[in-house]
Motif scaffolding. Structure first.
Motif, PDB file in Angstrom:
ATOM      1  N   ALA A 244       0.819  -1.220   0.000  1.00 14.38           N
ATOM      2  CA  ALA A 244       0.000   0.000   0.000  1.00 14.38           C
ATOM      3  C   ALA A 244       0.853   1.270   0.000  1.00 14.38           C
ATOM      4  CB  ALA A 244      -0.942  -0.008   1.191  1.00 14.38           C
ATOM      5  N   LEU A 245       1.868   1.338   0.862  1.00 10.67           N
ATOM      6  CA  LEU A 245       2.716   2.536   0.919  1.00 10.67           C
ATOM      7  C   LEU A 245       3.362   2.808  -0.435  1.00 10.67           C
ATOM      8  CD1 LEU A 245       4.850   2.559   4.199  1.00 10.67           C
ATOM      9  CD2 LEU A 245       3.376   4.393   3.363  1.00 10.67           C
ATOM     10  N   ALA A 246       3.897   1.769  -1.039  1.00 10.96           N
ATOM     11  CA  ALA A 246       4.576   1.917  -2.323  1.00 10.96           C
ATOM     12  C   ALA A 246       3.595   2.309  -3.419  1.00 10.96           C
ATOM     13  CB  ALA A 246       5.289   0.618  -2.692  1.00 10.96           C
ATOM     14  N   GLU A 247       2.438   1.680  -3.410  1.00 11.37           N
ATOM     15  CA  GLU A 247       1.455   1.931  -4.451  1.00 11.37           C
ATOM     16  C   GLU A 247       0.976   3.372  -4.432  1.00 11.37           C
ATOM     17  OE1 GLU A 247      -2.430  -0.413  -6.297  1.00 11.37           O
ATOM     18  OE2 GLU A 247      -1.480  -1.092  -4.439  1.00 11.37           O
ATOM     19  N   VAL A 248       0.660   3.892  -3.250  1.00  8.92           N
ATOM     20  CA  VAL A 248       0.205   5.282  -3.130  1.00  8.92           C
ATOM     21  C   VAL A 248       1.308   6.249  -3.563  1.00  8.92           C
ATOM     22  CG1 VAL A 248      -0.524   7.060  -1.492  1.00  8.92           C
ATOM     23  CG2 VAL A 248      -1.492   4.760  -1.347  1.00  8.92           C
ATOM     24  N   ALA A 249       2.564   5.841  -3.358  1.00  2.96           N
ATOM     25  CA  ALA A 249       3.693   6.689  -3.744  1.00  2.96           C
ATOM     26  C   ALA A 249       3.993   6.628  -5.239  1.00  2.96           C
ATOM     27  CB  ALA A 249       4.931   6.288  -2.951  1.00  2.96           C
ATOM     28  N   GLY A 250       3.242   5.801  -5.970  1.00  2.00           N
ATOM     29  CA  GLY A 250       3.448   5.707  -7.410  1.00  2.00           C
ATOM     30  C   GLY A 250       4.527   4.739  -7.823  1.00  2.00           C
ATOM     31  N   ILE A 251       4.961   3.888  -6.908  1.00  2.00           N
ATOM     32  CA  ILE A 251       5.982   2.884  -7.220  1.00  2.00           C
ATOM     33  C   ILE A 251       5.315   1.697  -7.906  1.00  2.00           C
ATOM     34  CG2 ILE A 251       7.660   1.299  -6.190  1.00  2.00           C
ATOM     35  CD1 ILE A 251       8.021   3.419  -3.950  1.00  2.00           C
ATOM     36  N   GLU A 252       5.950   1.172  -8.945  1.00  2.00           N
ATOM     37  CA  GLU A 252       5.345   0.122  -9.757  1.00  2.00           C
ATOM     38  C   GLU A 252       5.144  -1.161  -8.949  1.00  2.00           C
ATOM     39  OE1 GLU A 252       5.879  -1.984 -14.168  1.00  2.00           O
ATOM     40  OE2 GLU A 252       7.334  -0.477 -13.476  1.00  2.00           O
ATOM     41  N   ILE A 253       3.957  -1.753  -9.143  1.00  2.00           N
ATOM     42  CA  ILE A 253       3.577  -2.984  -8.448  1.00  2.00           C
ATOM     43  C   ILE A 253       3.353  -4.080  -9.478  1.00  2.00           C
ATOM     44  CG2 ILE A 253       1.918  -4.058  -6.867  1.00  2.00           C
ATOM     45  CD1 ILE A 253       3.492  -1.739  -5.614  1.00  2.00           C
ATOM     46  N   ASP A 254       3.879  -5.261  -9.207  1.00  2.00           N
ATOM     47  CA  ASP A 254       3.666  -6.430 -10.071  1.00  2.00           C
ATOM     48  C   ASP A 254       3.782  -7.671  -9.191  1.00  2.00           C
ATOM     49  OD1 ASP A 254       3.557  -8.436 -11.937  1.00  2.00           O
ATOM     50  OD2 ASP A 254       5.249  -7.741 -13.143  1.00  2.00           O
ATOM     51  N   ASN A 255       2.652  -8.125  -8.633  1.00  2.00           N
ATOM     52  CA  ASN A 255       2.667  -9.202  -7.648  1.00  2.00           C
ATOM     53  C   ASN A 255       3.645  -8.884  -6.529  1.00  2.00           C
ATOM     54  OD1 ASN A 255       2.199 -11.664  -6.329  1.00  2.00           O
ATOM     55  ND2 ASN A 255       3.832 -12.680  -7.455  1.00  2.00           N
ATOM     56  N   GLY A 283      13.984 -15.650 -16.500  1.00  2.00           N
ATOM     57  CA  GLY A 283      13.187 -15.165 -17.604  1.00  2.00           C
ATOM     58  C   GLY A 283      11.801 -14.672 -17.239  1.00  2.00           C
ATOM     59  N   GLY A 284      11.410 -14.804 -15.988  1.00  3.84           N
ATOM     60  CA  GLY A 284      10.108 -14.326 -15.530  1.00  3.84           C
ATOM     61  C   GLY A 284      10.268 -13.501 -14.276  1.00  3.84           C
ATOM     62  N   ARG A 285       9.227 -13.462 -13.466  1.00  5.31           N
ATOM     63  CA  ARG A 285       9.273 -12.749 -12.188  1.00  5.31           C
ATOM     64  C   ARG A 285       8.648 -13.643 -11.122  1.00  5.31           C
ATOM     65  NH1 ARG A 285      10.800  -7.716 -12.641  1.00  5.31           N
ATOM     66  NH2 ARG A 285      10.311  -7.326 -10.458  1.00  5.31           N
ATOM     67  N   ILE A 286       9.208 -13.606  -9.940  1.00  2.62           N
ATOM     68  CA  ILE A 286       8.623 -14.345  -8.822  1.00  2.62           C
ATOM     69  C   ILE A 286       8.696 -13.502  -7.557  1.00  2.62           C
ATOM     70  CG2 ILE A 286       9.178 -16.640  -9.725  1.00  2.62           C
ATOM     71  CD1 ILE A 286      11.488 -16.741  -7.694  1.00  2.62           C
ATOM     72  N   ARG A 287       7.945 -13.929  -6.586  1.00  3.87           N
ATOM     73  CA  ARG A 287       7.995 -13.359  -5.246  1.00  3.87           C
ATOM     74  C   ARG A 287       8.085 -14.536  -4.292  1.00  3.87           C
ATOM     75  NH1 ARG A 287       4.382 -12.272  -1.413  1.00  3.87           N
ATOM     76  NH2 ARG A 287       2.645 -12.887  -2.760  1.00  3.87           N
ATOM     77  N   LEU A 288       9.103 -14.567  -3.458  1.00  5.64           N
ATOM     78  CA  LEU A 288       9.325 -15.694  -2.559  1.00  5.64           C
ATOM     79  C   LEU A 288       8.981 -15.313  -1.123  1.00  5.64           C
ATOM     80  CD1 LEU A 288      12.731 -17.138  -3.869  1.00  5.64           C
ATOM     81  CD2 LEU A 288      10.431 -18.034  -4.262  1.00  5.64           C
ATOM     82  N   GLU A 289       8.178 -16.153  -0.500  1.00  5.35           N
ATOM     83  CA  GLU A 289       7.787 -15.947   0.889  1.00  5.35           C
ATOM     84  C   GLU A 289       8.587 -16.920   1.757  1.00  5.35           C
ATOM     85  OE1 GLU A 289       3.666 -16.795   0.544  1.00  5.35           O
ATOM     86  OE2 GLU A 289       3.221 -14.987  -0.623  1.00  5.35           O
ATOM     87  N   SER A 290       9.789 -16.518   2.127  1.00  7.44           N
ATOM     88  CA  SER A 290      10.627 -17.410   2.930  1.00  7.44           C
ATOM     89  C   SER A 290      11.668 -16.611   3.689  1.00  7.44           C
ATOM     90  CB  SER A 290      11.330 -18.447   2.046  1.00  7.44           C
ATOM     91  OG  SER A 290      12.379 -17.850   1.304  1.00  7.44           O
ATOM     92  N   VAL A 291      12.104 -17.167   4.803  1.00  2.86           N
ATOM     93  CA  VAL A 291      13.150 -16.535   5.601  1.00  2.86           C
ATOM     94  C   VAL A 291      14.462 -16.440   4.823  1.00  2.86           C
ATOM     95  CG1 VAL A 291      14.612 -16.826   7.648  1.00  2.86           C
ATOM     96  CG2 VAL A 291      12.129 -17.099   7.830  1.00  2.86           C
ATOM     97  N   PRO A 292      14.927 -17.525   4.167  1.00  2.00           N
ATOM     98  CA  PRO A 292      16.196 -17.410   3.439  1.00  2.00           C
ATOM     99  C   PRO A 292      16.176 -16.314   2.382  1.00  2.00           C
ATOM    100  CG  PRO A 292      15.592 -19.705   3.703  1.00  2.00           C
ATOM    101  CD  PRO A 292      14.419 -18.909   4.146  1.00  2.00           C
ATOM    102  N   ASN A 293      15.059 -16.185   1.662  1.00  2.00           N
ATOM    103  CA  ASN A 293      14.978 -15.130   0.657  1.00  2.00           C
ATOM    104  C   ASN A 293      15.010 -13.754   1.299  1.00  2.00           C
ATOM    105  OD1 ASN A 293      14.207 -14.015  -2.132  1.00  2.00           O
ATOM    106  ND2 ASN A 293      12.546 -13.271  -0.845  1.00  2.00           N
ATOM    107  N   ALA A 294      14.304 -13.588   2.411  1.00  2.00           N
ATOM    108  CA  ALA A 294      14.290 -12.291   3.094  1.00  2.00           C
ATOM    109  C   ALA A 294      15.703 -11.874   3.498  1.00  2.00           C
ATOM    110  CB  ALA A 294      13.379 -12.349   4.315  1.00  2.00           C
ATOM    111  N   ILE A 295      16.466 -12.827   4.014  1.00  2.00           N
ATOM    112  CA  ILE A 295      17.835 -12.521   4.441  1.00  2.00           C
ATOM    113  C   ILE A 295      18.721 -12.212   3.237  1.00  2.00           C
ATOM    114  CG2 ILE A 295      19.906 -13.461   5.527  1.00  2.00           C
ATOM    115  CD1 ILE A 295      18.025 -15.170   7.295  1.00  2.00           C
ATOM    116  N   ASP A 296      18.744 -13.128   2.277  1.00  2.00           N
ATOM    117  CA  ASP A 296      19.683 -13.003   1.159  1.00  2.00           C
ATOM    118  C   ASP A 296      19.393 -11.794   0.287  1.00  2.00           C
ATOM    119  OD1 ASP A 296      20.804 -15.323   2.099  1.00  2.00           O
ATOM    120  OD2 ASP A 296      19.916 -16.628   0.580  1.00  2.00           O
TER     121      ASP A 296
END
Length: 402
Positions: A244-255, A283-296
């Motif tokens: 929400a914060l990013a979206e209202v600020a006009g930052i691009e959202i894609d999943n 070659g695509g885009r992903i969003r990972l919901e995991s502790v290792p991804n958050a750290i790295d």
């Protein structure tokens, strides 16, 4: 003096500011969190912490003193109202704070049941943060009846804790099988059997029509017409990125907040990492919901703020603890067309996902060696012979010499 502001004091935010200081960044660092406690681990919340096996202080990712000792301004219990990307500033409780670089590690939030079907009744809980778990913990008493809505990992982990504490557990999953979105039928079968052995009533292919109760939940009517009693309800129907914060600020959202390979958003001097960010991947885009991804990913962003010019290369892995079973997952199984089973003993099994001859992922139950070998093979882009995987006589470490 250069100022880096990080919004979101979870695993990603804490990792980012620690990496900045450990990497020699000498400017100002501010970490802002909405919760009134220092950054903490989330995975133990619904397991060891809920069971009473882990004290609050042990949840903390770092002692609270760490932030002061490393000259990190930790602002707890604070909500950011807005971001002005043109002015490079944020609005915090009526005051303006300027930044040279802003990192969004706002994480994700659980999906709630709509009020129109009883989602606002007292006794309906989600599992995401400390307040959620503290609110439901007093209800975990022997023989209490709990209805769990959703057969993903969050729902199954909650069912595991409830069953171990002697509650009477009913779990409903609208899809044809539990874990349908994330795992093969073999993994679903394994965990269905495990939960049923512990007395959990699992109902698949059955949706929730509505919750029942006057002010407080007392049960539910299901899509097949059945009614079940419930003293309380746990909702585990997925999470959504906090954008929400990013979206209202006009930052691009894609999943999620869209970032490039180095973690930059569409706004200058604004970065994002963790659950809230979607990034380029094969070659695509992903969003990972995991502790290792958050750290790295957050550490990569910190390095790039310091001039590292480094692309983030994701190495997906996940875990789940249910009863005495540790599930470890390496890779992403998207697009698999066959599953190879490797069973080493009565308590250990792993399912290896292939697309043609390419190894994509491994689900390893109480099989740390299988997980480790599979993870290293996937990260190296190597694929073993499926026949060798299924042969219990195969020396797994030898596969690493491919």
């Amino acid at each position: 003096m250069r100022h880096v502001v990080v919004i979101g004091a979870g695993q990603a935010g804490s990792s980012c500011v620690a990496k900045l200081r450990n990497g020699g960044f000498e400017g100002r660092v501010t970490l802002i969190g909405a919760e009134p406690v220092p950054p903490y681990q989330r995975p133990p919340l619904s397991k060891a912490y809920l069971m009473g096996d882990m004290a609050l202080e042990r949840l903390f990712l770092r002692p609270e003193a760490f932030y002061a000792e490393h000259d990190i301004d930790l602002m707890m219990g604070v909500h950011v109202d807005a971001i002005d990307t043109a002015a490079q500033s944020i609005s915090v409780q009526g005051k303006t704070m300027h930044y040279d670089d802003l990192v969004l590690t706002t994480g994700s939030e659980p999906r709630h049941l709509p009020a129109s079907i009883g989602g606002d009744l007292d006794g309906v809980h989600v599992v995401r943060d400390l307040a959620d778990v503290d609110a439901m913990a007093p209800r975990f008493v022997k023989d209490a009846k709990v209805l769990i809505v959703g057969g993903g990992y969050i729902g199954l982990e909650a069912a595991s804790v409830a069953a171990k504490l002697g509650l009477r557990v009913t779990l409903v999953e609208m899809a044809d099988r539990i874990l349908q979105r994330v795992a093969a039928p073999e993994t679903s079968d394994f965990f269905r059997d495990l939960h049923q052995e512990h007395g959990v009533d699992i109902r698949e292919g059955v949706g929730l029509e509505r919750l029942l109760g006057d002010g407080a939940v007392r049960g539910a009517r299901l899509s097949d017409g059945a009614e079940v009693d419930a003293d309380f309800v746990i909702v585990g129907v997925g999470i959504a990125p906090c954008t929400a914060l990013a979206e209202v600020a006009g930052i691009e959202i894609d999943n999620g907040i869209k970032v490039d390979a180095q973690g930059r958003t569409s706004a200058p001097h604004v970065w994002a990492a963790g659950d809230c960010a979607s990034f380029p991947y094969r070659g695509g885009r992903i969003r990972l919901e995991s502790v290792p991804n958050a750290i790295d990913q957050s550490e990569c962003v910190a390095e790039n703020i310091m001039g590292g010019d480094k692309d983030y290369v994701a190495k997906p892995w996940f875990w789940s603890d249910q009863y005495d079973v540790k599930l470890q997952i390496a890779g992403l199984n998207t697009g698999y067309d066959r599953v190879i089973t490797r069973r080493t003993d009565a308590d250990s099994v792993a399912f290896w996902y292939f697309r043609g001859s390419e190894l994509l992922a491994v689900d390893a139950m109480n099989d740390p060696r299988g997980f480790m070998v599979g993870k290293r093979l996937i990260e190296a882009g190597k694929s073993p012979d499926p026949a060798a995987i299924s042969d219990p006589e195969t020396d797994m470490k030898a596969l690493l010499k491919l």
